[in-house]
Design a protein around this motif. Structure first.
Motif, mmCIF file in Angstrom:
data_model
loop_
_atom_site.group_PDB
_atom_site.id
_atom_site.type_symbol
_atom_site.label_atom_id
_atom_site.label_comp_id
_atom_site.label_asym_id
_atom_site.label_seq_id
_atom_site.Cartn_x
_atom_site.Cartn_y
_atom_site.Cartn_z
ATOM 1 N N PHE A 47 0.835 -1.201 0.000
ATOM 2 C CA PHE A 47 0.000 0.000 0.000
ATOM 3 C C PHE A 47 0.870 1.251 0.000
ATOM 4 C CE2 PHE A 47 -2.160 3.402 2.344
ATOM 5 C CZ PHE A 47 -3.321 3.548 1.593
ATOM 6 N N ILE A 48 1.881 1.249 0.851
ATOM 7 C CA ILE A 48 2.759 2.419 0.950
ATOM 8 C C ILE A 48 3.600 2.579 -0.315
ATOM 9 C CG2 ILE A 48 4.824 3.279 2.149
ATOM 10 C CD1 ILE A 48 3.451 2.411 4.741
ATOM 11 N N ASP A 49 4.039 1.470 -0.881
ATOM 12 C CA ASP A 49 4.874 1.518 -2.074
ATOM 13 C C ASP A 49 4.087 1.953 -3.307
ATOM 14 O OD1 ASP A 49 7.255 1.099 -3.597
ATOM 15 O OD2 ASP A 49 6.432 -0.831 -4.265
ATOM 16 N N LYS A 50 2.894 1.424 -3.479
ATOM 17 C CA LYS A 50 2.152 1.635 -4.722
ATOM 18 C C LYS A 50 1.056 2.699 -4.652
ATOM 19 C CE LYS A 50 4.219 -1.832 -6.750
ATOM 20 N NZ LYS A 50 5.276 -1.601 -7.686
ATOM 21 N N ILE A 51 0.417 2.854 -3.504
ATOM 22 C CA ILE A 51 -0.781 3.705 -3.446
ATOM 23 C C ILE A 51 -0.550 5.008 -2.693
ATOM 24 C CG2 ILE A 51 -3.179 3.812 -2.637
ATOM 25 C CD1 ILE A 51 -3.263 0.747 -3.126
ATOM 26 N N SER A 52 0.063 4.923 -1.542
ATOM 27 C CA SER A 52 0.222 6.115 -0.715
ATOM 28 C C SER A 52 1.654 6.189 -0.175
ATOM 29 C CB SER A 52 -0.781 6.070 0.445
ATOM 30 O OG SER A 52 -0.642 7.209 1.245
ATOM 31 N N PRO A 53 2.589 6.684 -0.990
ATOM 32 C CA PRO A 53 3.986 6.758 -0.529
ATOM 33 C C PRO A 53 4.122 7.592 0.747
ATOM 34 C CG PRO A 53 3.811 7.273 -2.875
ATOM 35 C CD PRO A 53 2.410 7.203 -2.336
ATOM 36 N N LEU A 54 5.110 7.268 1.530
ATOM 37 C CA LEU A 54 5.306 7.946 2.816
ATOM 38 C C LEU A 54 5.539 9.447 2.657
ATOM 39 C CD1 LEU A 54 7.464 5.415 4.873
ATOM 40 C CD2 LEU A 54 5.075 6.032 5.221
ATOM 41 N N GLU A 55 6.101 9.867 1.508
ATOM 42 C CA GLU A 55 6.357 11.300 1.303
ATOM 43 C C GLU A 55 5.056 12.098 1.341
ATOM 44 O OE1 GLU A 55 7.426 9.325 -1.904
ATOM 45 O OE2 GLU A 55 8.706 8.536 -0.336
ATOM 46 N N ALA A 57 2.149 10.827 2.811
ATOM 47 C CA ALA A 57 1.271 10.275 3.854
ATOM 48 C C ALA A 57 1.212 11.196 5.073
ATOM 49 C CB ALA A 57 1.767 8.901 4.278
ATOM 50 N N ILE A 58 0.103 11.063 5.789
ATOM 51 C CA ILE A 58 -0.046 11.750 7.064
ATOM 52 C C ILE A 58 -0.280 10.687 8.140
ATOM 53 C CG2 ILE A 58 -0.910 13.896 6.059
ATOM 54 C CD1 ILE A 58 -3.741 13.025 6.812
ATOM 55 N N CYS A 59 -0.082 11.071 9.366
ATOM 56 C CA CYS A 59 -0.277 10.171 10.524
ATOM 57 C C CYS A 59 0.565 8.903 10.407
ATOM 58 C CB CYS A 59 -1.752 9.813 10.700
ATOM 59 S SG CYS A 59 -2.822 11.235 10.954
ATOM 60 N N ILE A 60 1.811 9.057 10.059
ATOM 61 C CA ILE A 60 2.711 7.910 9.886
ATOM 62 C C ILE A 60 2.887 7.163 11.203
ATOM 63 C CG2 ILE A 60 5.078 7.250 9.256
ATOM 64 C CD1 ILE A 60 5.036 9.618 7.299
ATOM 65 N N TRP A 61 2.742 7.841 12.306
ATOM 66 C CA TRP A 61 2.891 7.190 13.610
ATOM 67 C C TRP A 61 1.876 6.063 13.789
ATOM 68 C CZ3 TRP A 61 -1.227 7.381 16.960
ATOM 69 C CH2 TRP A 61 -2.208 8.327 16.699
ATOM 70 N N ILE A 62 0.714 6.170 13.136
ATOM 71 C CA ILE A 62 -0.310 5.118 13.267
ATOM 72 C C ILE A 62 0.173 3.830 12.611
ATOM 73 C CG2 ILE A 62 -2.660 4.420 12.669
ATOM 74 C CD1 ILE A 62 -3.462 7.377 12.804
ATOM 75 N N ILE A 63 0.758 3.944 11.431
ATOM 76 C CA ILE A 63 1.264 2.741 10.750
ATOM 77 C C ILE A 63 2.453 2.171 11.513
ATOM 78 C CG2 ILE A 63 2.863 3.807 9.101
ATOM 79 C CD1 ILE A 63 0.541 0.979 8.183
ATOM 80 N N ILE A 133 -3.673 -0.220 11.256
ATOM 81 C CA ILE A 133 -3.411 -0.232 9.817
ATOM 82 C C ILE A 133 -4.656 0.197 9.039
ATOM 83 C CG2 ILE A 133 -2.978 -1.802 7.879
ATOM 84 C CD1 ILE A 133 -0.936 -3.184 9.759
ATOM 85 N N LEU A 134 -5.804 -0.261 9.466
ATOM 86 C CA LEU A 134 -7.057 0.128 8.817
ATOM 87 C C LEU A 134 -7.282 1.637 8.935
ATOM 88 C CD1 LEU A 134 -9.630 -0.806 7.359
ATOM 89 C CD2 LEU A 134 -10.651 -1.136 9.606
ATOM 90 N N ILE A 135 -7.032 2.184 10.111
ATOM 91 C CA ILE A 135 -7.197 3.628 10.317
ATOM 92 C C ILE A 135 -6.212 4.396 9.439
ATOM 93 C CG2 ILE A 135 -6.870 5.503 12.000
ATOM 94 C CD1 ILE A 135 -7.979 3.508 14.126
ATOM 95 N N TYR A 136 -4.949 3.997 9.442
ATOM 96 C CA TYR A 136 -3.926 4.657 8.628
ATOM 97 C C TYR A 136 -4.298 4.607 7.145
ATOM 98 C CZ TYR A 136 0.408 5.401 6.107
ATOM 99 O OH TYR A 136 1.340 5.862 5.226
ATOM 100 N N THR A 137 -4.706 3.428 6.692
ATOM 101 C CA THR A 137 -5.057 3.253 5.279
ATOM 102 C C THR A 137 -6.241 4.139 4.907
ATOM 103 O OG1 THR A 137 -4.274 0.974 5.405
ATOM 104 C CG2 THR A 137 -5.657 1.529 3.538
ATOM 105 N N SER A 138 -7.241 4.179 5.746
ATOM 106 C CA SER A 138 -8.426 5.001 5.470
ATOM 107 C C SER A 138 -8.070 6.482 5.411
ATOM 108 C CB SER A 138 -9.481 4.781 6.550
ATOM 109 O OG SER A 138 -9.901 3.453 6.564
ATOM 110 N N ILE A 139 -7.305 6.928 6.381
ATOM 111 C CA ILE A 139 -6.907 8.347 6.415
ATOM 112 C C ILE A 139 -6.126 8.716 5.167
ATOM 113 C CG2 ILE A 139 -5.375 10.006 7.567
ATOM 114 C CD1 ILE A 139 -6.199 8.676 10.239
ATOM 115 N N ASN A 140 -5.167 7.886 4.808
ATOM 116 C CA ASN A 140 -4.297 8.228 3.681
ATOM 117 C C ASN A 140 -4.942 7.979 2.325
ATOM 118 O OD1 ASN A 140 -1.585 9.290 4.588
ATOM 119 N ND2 ASN A 140 -1.996 7.641 6.020
ATOM 120 N N ALA A 141 -5.869 7.054 2.237
ATOM 121 C CA ALA A 141 -6.607 6.890 0.986
ATOM 122 C C ALA A 141 -7.465 8.134 0.740
ATOM 123 C CB ALA A 141 -7.471 5.639 1.042
#
Length: 182
Positions: A47-55, A57-63, A133-141
């Protein structure tokens, strides 16, 4: 009421079948915990590599918390395998030492309580890790959709298309005269 030898044998067989089922269930529990935790780690990396790169992303502490908890789940699971092996060795040793039946059962029950705590810890760390992970994914999607309206390839195509169009218009322009002074 006293049991007949046939009834005792039937209960022993039933007891043995329950122990075998418990053993299978324990094996499945350990396997599923491992598969779910490691699969979730792999999916989030994708997910981080293909959909939502860390650059972006927000709320990285959640992941980070989610990854820590999933890794803790795998470690606890590994620890429980090790302790289960030691517990079985101890039970066999108690039987070989011809300890009293009640003492053997008491020791097994005590060791099983520790294993139950480890298994519960695995369940809790897995559940909370997946929730993070679900929260992080939802926020960043949602964040990715809001901040990045056009896919990168579409934006690149439009830029390239407009550049070609402007170049084409300049080459075909026969009306505009620009005088060059010498």
């Amino acid at each position: 009421m006293k049991k007949t030898k046939k009834q005792i044998k039937a209960w022993d067989n039933y007891r043995l079948s329950l122990l075998l089922e418990k053993s299978k269930s324990d094996d499945h529990f350990e396997k599923y915990i491992t598969v779910i935790a490691s699969g979730a780690l792999g999916l989030t990396i994708t997910f981080i590599d293909k959909i939502s790169p860390l650059e972006h992303a927000i709320c990285i502490w959640i992941i980070s918390i989610g990854w820590f908890l999933l890794t803790a789940t795998l470690f606890i699971n590994l620890l429980s395998h090790y302790i289960a092996s030691k517990n079985n060795t101890k039970a066999v040793q108690d039987i070989d030492d011809e300890k009293e039946y009640d003492d053997i059962v008491s020791g097994i029950n005590s060791r099983n309580k520790k294993m139950n705590r480890l298994n519960l810890a695995s369940i809790y760390t897995l559940a909370i890790g997946l929730l993070c992970i679900l929260i992080y994914t939802s926020i960043n999607a949602y964040n990715g959709k809001k901040n990045h309206t056009k896919p990168e390839t579409e934006a690149h195509y439009e830029k390239e298309s407009s550049t070609k169009s402007a170049k084409s218009k300049r080459e075909n322009d026969t009306i505009t005269n620009i005088s060059i002074e010498q």
